[in-house]
Design a protein around this motif. Structure first.
Motif, PDB file in Angstrom:
ATOM      1  N   SER A  38       0.920  -1.004  -0.100  1.00 16.91           N
ATOM      2  CA  SER A  38       0.176   0.080   0.058  1.00 16.91           C
ATOM      3  C   SER A  38       0.803   1.329   0.042  1.00 16.91           C
ATOM      4  O   SER A  38       0.538   2.358  -0.468  1.00 16.91           O
ATOM      5  N   ARG A  39       2.052   1.119   0.629  1.00 13.70           N
ATOM      6  CA  ARG A  39       2.939   2.166   0.567  1.00 13.70           C
ATOM      7  C   ARG A  39       4.327   1.391   0.933  1.00 13.70           C
ATOM      8  O   ARG A  39       4.481   0.710   1.704  1.00 13.70           O
ATOM      9  N   VAL A  40       5.176   2.121   0.140  1.00 16.43           N
ATOM     10  CA  VAL A  40       6.723   1.828   0.448  1.00 16.43           C
ATOM     11  C   VAL A  40       7.453   3.244   0.918  1.00 16.43           C
ATOM     12  O   VAL A  40       7.582   4.164   0.330  1.00 16.43           O
ATOM     13  N   CYS A  89       3.344 -11.654   5.212  1.00 15.02           N
ATOM     14  CA  CYS A  89       2.882 -12.656   4.149  1.00 15.02           C
ATOM     15  C   CYS A  89       1.897 -12.041   3.054  1.00 15.02           C
ATOM     16  O   CYS A  89       1.989 -12.683   2.094  1.00 15.02           O
ATOM     17  N   ARG A  90       1.143 -10.933   3.619  1.00 17.50           N
ATOM     18  CA  ARG A  90       0.121 -10.711   2.635  1.00 17.50           C
ATOM     19  C   ARG A  90       0.364  -9.453   1.721  1.00 17.50           C
ATOM     20  O   ARG A  90       1.126  -8.308   2.492  1.00 17.50           O
ATOM     21  N   PRO A  91      -0.052  -9.311   0.619  1.00 18.47           N
ATOM     22  CA  PRO A  91       0.223  -8.095  -0.027  1.00 18.47           C
ATOM     23  C   PRO A  91      -0.964  -7.060   0.436  1.00 18.47           C
ATOM     24  O   PRO A  91      -1.788  -7.320   0.867  1.00 18.47           O
ATOM     25  N   GLY A  92      -0.616  -5.877   0.057  1.00 15.63           N
ATOM     26  CA  GLY A  92      -1.574  -4.607   0.164  1.00 15.63           C
ATOM     27  C   GLY A  92      -1.226  -3.921   1.477  1.00 15.63           C
ATOM     28  O   GLY A  92      -2.119  -3.066   2.002  1.00 15.63           O
ATOM     29  N   PHE A  93      -0.072  -4.378   2.281  1.00 12.31           N
ATOM     30  CA  PHE A  93       0.249  -3.529   3.401  1.00 12.31           C
ATOM     31  C   PHE A  93       1.336  -2.630   3.294  1.00 12.31           C
ATOM     32  O   PHE A  93       2.205  -2.833   2.093  1.00 12.31           O
ATOM     33  N   LYS A  94       1.772  -1.830   4.034  1.00 11.52           N
ATOM     34  CA  LYS A  94       2.759  -0.834   4.020  1.00 11.52           C
ATOM     35  C   LYS A  94       4.417  -1.826   4.370  1.00 11.52           C
ATOM     36  O   LYS A  94       4.282  -2.552   5.085  1.00 11.52           O
ATOM     37  N   VAL A  95       5.359  -1.534   3.962  1.00  9.86           N
ATOM     38  CA  VAL A  95       6.473  -1.546   4.123  1.00  9.86           C
ATOM     39  C   VAL A  95       7.245  -0.345   4.538  1.00  9.86           C
ATOM     40  O   VAL A  95       7.369   0.672   3.609  1.00  9.86           O
ATOM     41  N   SER A  96       8.468  -0.270   5.652  1.00 10.70           N
ATOM     42  CA  SER A  96       9.145   0.777   5.964  1.00 10.70           C
ATOM     43  C   SER A  96      10.596   0.304   5.785  1.00 10.70           C
ATOM     44  O   SER A  96      11.000  -0.625   6.502  1.00 10.70           O
TER      45      SER A  96
END
Length: 352
Positions: free
Chosen positions: A22-24, A166-173
């Motif tokens: 959702s956001r990098v 594990c799931r797509p659609g979430f943020k990563v920092s």
């Protein structure tokens, strides 16, 4: 040809990361002097996905020392094109350890010439948000490289923080820490090599913890992990890290709603091929830290090829308008699938 392939894959990784997450969020990248030799040390949670994300953020091409087990197949050309080199360990046989020494010597020579590489100091991937004990490999290579060159060598701490492992659609920092400069350790290194290597490793661990939302396993560990969720994604990394000191100040994940996941799979029948491929690969590998990496790989290669094939088939049957409409629906249902999974509040995988 290998250089072209490397840049093509880098472009695909960037494009896929925009869709998968959702956001990098990338922080403090400007701390690193990329024109100097760098040994980049991220935490290791998600197999090759960790290396891909760090690789596309760096301003220079990186080399990736990798498990020797992935080599020795018809895909070696592609691995070499991606700047991957094999690293053998004791379990591969003592006769292989000399090859590792030779490969690391080659990498040291490359570093002396200004190249940079990624080295996972945790040595093994695992679904833990906290930092696990580090090996001395990256610290030793940093100091030995500095001993062999006048160029300033940097050991760069990095923290990769997934809001769902594990799931797509979430943020990563992705957070870059202050580089540790090997030149500041050389006097101690000449006095006592072993002690200095340990000191640099310990300083690296401290710097990496500064880049992680949950740096250590404490009594509040599981409560803190629960607060790493979509409801708190709007907050920048420093605010979330600070708030996690008193985790009850952040919104909890909330109840899992599996019905939304079932609905997501039901409406996504136009993408049955990539979904089946991802599930088959995960059953074949059967290692949790590969889950997100395999989904990313299918999203990067499998999904575009599936859409191209779907368009070609339906355009041949009913014309290009039919093909275009069906592919557009496939794209929309894939996006809706990810959105519904996100809303379902999937639980974090079991974390140690």
């Amino acid at each position: 040809m290998k250089r072209l392939f490397y840049h093509l894959v880098a472009a695909l990784v960037r494009a896929t990361s925009w869709v998968m997450f959702s956001r990098v969020e990338v922080r403090r990248l400007d701390r690193v002097s990329w024109d100097e030799p760098c040994i980049v040390s991220p935490n290791h949670q998600n197999a090759f996905l960790d290396a891909l994300l760090v690789g596309i953020m760096a301003s220079v091409p990186l080399t990736f020392p990798s498990r020797a087990a992935v080599f020795g197949t018809p895909f070696d050309w592609f691995l070499e094109a991606l700047h991957m080199v094999p690293i053998y360990r004791r379990r591969d046989g003592f006769d292989k350890l000399q090859q590792t020494k030779d490969i690391l010597a080659q990498q040291r020579d490359q570093l002396c010439q200004g190249r940079s590489l990624v080295m996972f100091s945790e040595t093994k991937h695992a679904h833990t948000y906290y930092l696990r004990p580090l090996s001395r490999g990256s610290a030793r290579l940093t100091l030995k490289t500095q001993e062999a060159t006048d160029r300033p060598v940097q050991l760069v701490p990095v923290g990769i923080n997934y809001y769902n492992l594990c799931r797509p659609g979430f943020k990563v920092s992705i957070v870059f820490g202050k580089p540790l400069r090997a030149s500041e350790y050389m006097e101690r290194y000449r006095e006592n090599e072993a002690v200095c290597v340990n000191d640099l490793r310990d300083d690296l661990a401290t710097a990496m913890k500064d880049c992680l939302l949950v740096p250590e396993k404490t009594d509040e560990y599981h409560n803190r992990v629960d607060r790493i969720n979509r409801k708190n994604e709007h907050l920048p990394f420093p605010e979330v890290k600070q708030a996690l000191k008193t985790p009850d100040d952040l919104a909890p994940k909330g109840e899992h709603r599996p019905g939304l996941e079932t609905l997501a799979r039901g409406i996504n029948f136009l993408n049955a091929g990539p979904l089946w491929l991802a599930a088959a690969l995960m059953r074949w590998v059967d290692e949790p830290p590969f889950t997100a990496s395999l989904k990313f790989a299918v999203g990067m290669f499998g999904v575009p090829l599936w859409w191209i094939g779907l368009f070609a088939l339906l355009a041949g049957i009913g014309g290009w308008i039919v093909g275009a409409v069906v592919v557009a629906l496939a794209v929309l249902t894939m996006v809706l699938h990810v959105f519904l999974v996100r809303l379902s509040n999937p639980p974090h995988p079991p974390v140690d």
